[in-house]
Design an enzyme around this catalytic site. Structure first.
Site, PDB file in Angstrom:
ATOM      1  N   TYR A 146      45.390  49.607  37.192  1.00  0.00           N
ATOM      2  CA  TYR A 146      45.378  49.968  35.791  1.00  0.00           C
ATOM      3  C   TYR A 146      45.932  51.353  35.453  1.00  0.00           C
ATOM      4  O   TYR A 146      46.182  51.620  34.156  1.00  0.00           O
ATOM      5  CB  TYR A 146      43.589  50.153  35.360  1.00  0.00           C
ATOM      6  CG  TYR A 146      42.974  48.798  35.456  1.00  0.00           C
ATOM      7  CD1 TYR A 146      43.415  47.709  35.768  1.00  0.00           C
ATOM      8  CD2 TYR A 146      41.447  49.018  35.311  1.00  0.00           C
ATOM      9  CE1 TYR A 146      42.665  46.459  35.552  1.00  0.00           C
ATOM     10  CE2 TYR A 146      40.572  47.850  35.324  1.00  0.00           C
ATOM     11  CZ  TYR A 146      41.302  46.664  35.580  1.00  0.00           C
ATOM     12  OH  TYR A 146      40.700  45.612  35.598  1.00  0.00           O
ATOM     13  N   LYS A 195      40.671  43.570  49.731  1.00  0.00           N
ATOM     14  CA  LYS A 195      41.555  42.220  49.800  1.00  0.00           C
ATOM     15  C   LYS A 195      42.409  42.519  51.117  1.00  0.00           C
ATOM     16  O   LYS A 195      43.473  42.411  50.878  1.00  0.00           O
ATOM     17  CB  LYS A 195      42.064  41.995  48.578  1.00  0.00           C
ATOM     18  CG  LYS A 195      42.828  40.416  48.578  1.00  0.00           C
ATOM     19  CD  LYS A 195      41.767  39.463  48.512  1.00  0.00           C
ATOM     20  CE  LYS A 195      42.577  38.043  48.439  1.00  0.00           C
ATOM     21  NZ  LYS A 195      41.638  36.904  48.879  1.00  0.00           N
ATOM     22  N   ASP A 227      36.827  37.939  47.073  1.00  0.00           N
ATOM     23  CA  ASP A 227      36.685  36.716  46.614  1.00  0.00           C
ATOM     24  C   ASP A 227      35.244  36.237  47.318  1.00  0.00           C
ATOM     25  O   ASP A 227      34.394  35.560  46.632  1.00  0.00           O
ATOM     26  CB  ASP A 227      37.701  35.759  47.144  1.00  0.00           C
ATOM     27  CG  ASP A 227      38.360  35.654  48.416  1.00  0.00           C
ATOM     28  OD1 ASP A 227      38.162  37.143  49.053  1.00  0.00           O
ATOM     29  OD2 ASP A 227      39.130  35.225  48.859  1.00  0.00           O
ATOM     30  N   ASP A 251      35.921  46.314  38.260  1.00  0.00           N
ATOM     31  CA  ASP A 251      35.638  45.989  36.856  1.00  0.00           C
ATOM     32  C   ASP A 251      35.175  44.470  36.585  1.00  0.00           C
ATOM     33  O   ASP A 251      34.213  44.281  36.122  1.00  0.00           O
ATOM     34  CB  ASP A 251      37.165  46.018  36.233  1.00  0.00           C
ATOM     35  CG  ASP A 251      37.173  45.901  34.908  1.00  0.00           C
ATOM     36  OD1 ASP A 251      36.089  45.852  34.102  1.00  0.00           O
ATOM     37  OD2 ASP A 251      38.344  45.826  34.277  1.00  0.00           O
ATOM     38  N   ASP A 255      30.922  43.092  36.089  1.00  0.00           N
ATOM     39  CA  ASP A 255      30.850  42.160  34.940  1.00  0.00           C
ATOM     40  C   ASP A 255      29.730  40.790  35.498  1.00  0.00           C
ATOM     41  O   ASP A 255      29.084  40.490  34.640  1.00  0.00           O
ATOM     42  CB  ASP A 255      31.979  41.507  34.139  1.00  0.00           C
ATOM     43  CG  ASP A 255      32.210  42.569  33.074  1.00  0.00           C
ATOM     44  OD1 ASP A 255      31.708  43.584  32.925  1.00  0.00           O
ATOM     45  OD2 ASP A 255      32.975  42.158  32.146  1.00  0.00           O
TER      46      ASP A 255
END
Ligand code: NAD
Length: 360
Positions: A146, A195, A227, A251, A255
């Site tokens: 970001y 990852k 994942d 992020d 959620d």
């Protein structure tokens, strides 16, 4: 005690939910003999409308000079608002990134806790929920993709977009230290999510987390690929205590965690740096679809204010009182529409704020 709080109501439902959190803070002030001085500042779409930028220098300085910042949410309808088709640094969300960076808030803490009273709102099966869950997601907030360089170019008539994902070891170390400190106050278990099978930044992440772990021998650390973590959150959420992860993974995962609590309107969050100054905001966005209807759930913002009392002001008793008031109201069967279920009493945003304030 006296504290100066910068208040950013923001866009969409922001003004409605922040007003209720201020109501609850005022109830705390009058019961426990404190004084909270509020200074309202603009950020996001409302600041763009007023000043042409999502966050002015002056607003940032006001936030910097406060003891703490309470925020609602910023932004309009994604892809369909007057603030969307502009340069990235002029969008409402740029204000959010700028204030986090400006206040050097590198750690975001999002608790995901299943209230007993809301078990029926949890979309998971009862045998998956088990005894419930109580986890904290520690998300790195000022680095990663970001904040990386980004551009779109045309190469041989084909549009090509690039976003850079970069972390240095110091950025990883300081968030890891925060996560270990929080884990020491909880159940001493960290799942570090990355990852590392693909990304170099994740390999560095894993290496640094392992180094920091040596200073906290009581804490158990497990690595998990992002994942897999996304799957585990809905298969066995009770296994998690502290999830430590980088900006974009955090992020998305936070959620997901918010959804399994039953409502995104219940989840608080705190963004901290190396001082006591923190930014407290709900985990959800500005919900433009329900703005102005007096139906938004203010509990996430109210619980964020409780986190502010705890982490920025060291007012633990007062924070406990706010959390207990929320639990009491839920136990008594009051619900905003997003968490409404049969046999409960539906209340508006303002009524929910009144009910919680009265029980502080
Ligand atoms: P959102 O969280 O605003 O809304 C998602 C869904 O959840 C919507 O259906 C909404 O009505 C519902 N919802 C959210 N909060 C609720 C509450 N308190 N009570 C009841 N229902 C609630 O996410 P989105 O729709 O993806 O984004 C809307 C805008 O918010 C966008 O502009 C986005 O960029 C912005 N956003 C801001 C922040 C922030 O300010 N920190 C965070 C996320 C998204």
């Amino acid at each position: 005690m006296e504290f100066n709080i910068a208040v950013i109501k923001g866009d969409g439902i922001g003004p409605e939910i922040v007003t209720e959190a201020m109501k609850v803070l005022d109830a705390v002030a009058s019961k426990y003999g404190h004084k909270f001085n509020y200074t309202q500042i603009l950020m996001g779409g409302c600041s763009i409308d007023a000043y042409g930028v999502p966050l002015t220098e002056e607003a940032l300085n006001t936030a910097k000079n406060s003891d703490s910042v309470l925020l609602g949410a910023v932004g309009g309808n994604v892809g369909n608002s007057k603030w969307y088709d502009v340069a990235p640094n002029l969008r409402p969300e740029a204000g959010l990134l700028a204030i986090r960076k400006g206040l050097e808030l590198f750690a975001n803490i999002r608790p995901a806790y299943l209230f007993d009273e809301l078990k029926s709102a949890c979309p998971l099966k009862e045998d998956v929920i088990g005894e419930g869950f109580d986890m904290v997601i520690m998300r790195e907030l000022t680095g990663g993709i970001y904040f990386g360089e980004r551009h779109t170019e045309e190469v041989n008539g084909v549009l090509k977009a690039t976003d850079m994902l970069t972390y240095d070891e110091n950025e990883i170390r300081r968030i890891a230290v925060k996560a270990f400190e929080i884990a020491m106050k909880r159940n001493k278990r960290i799942v570090s999510v990355d990852k590392a099978n693909v990304l170099d930044s994740s390999r560095l992440w894993r290496k640094v987390v392992r180094e920091v772990a040596k200073d906290y021998p009581e804490v158990t650390v497990t690595d998990m690929l992002v994942d897999n973590c996304a799957m585990q959150l809905v298969m066995n959420p009770g296994q998690f205590d502290v999830i430590l992860t980088e900006n974009m993974f955090g992020d998305i995962l936070s959620d997901e965690a918010s959804m399994i609590t039953g409502s995104i309107g219940m989840l608080s969050s705190a963004s901290l740096g190396s001082t006591k100054l923190g930014l407290y905001e709900p985990s959800h966005g500005s919900a433009p679809d329900i703005a102005g209807k007096n139906i938004a759930n203010p509990i996430a913002t109210i619980l964020s204010a409780a986190m502010m009392l705890r982490y920025s002001f060291d007012l633990d008793t007062e924070a406990d009182a706010v959390e207990a008031a929320v639990r009491k109201v839920l136990k008594e069967g009051y619900r905003t529409v997003d968490i409404m279920s049969e046999g409960c009493t539906q209340v508006s945003t303002t009524e929910m704020g009144d009910l919680i304030s009265a029980r502080v």
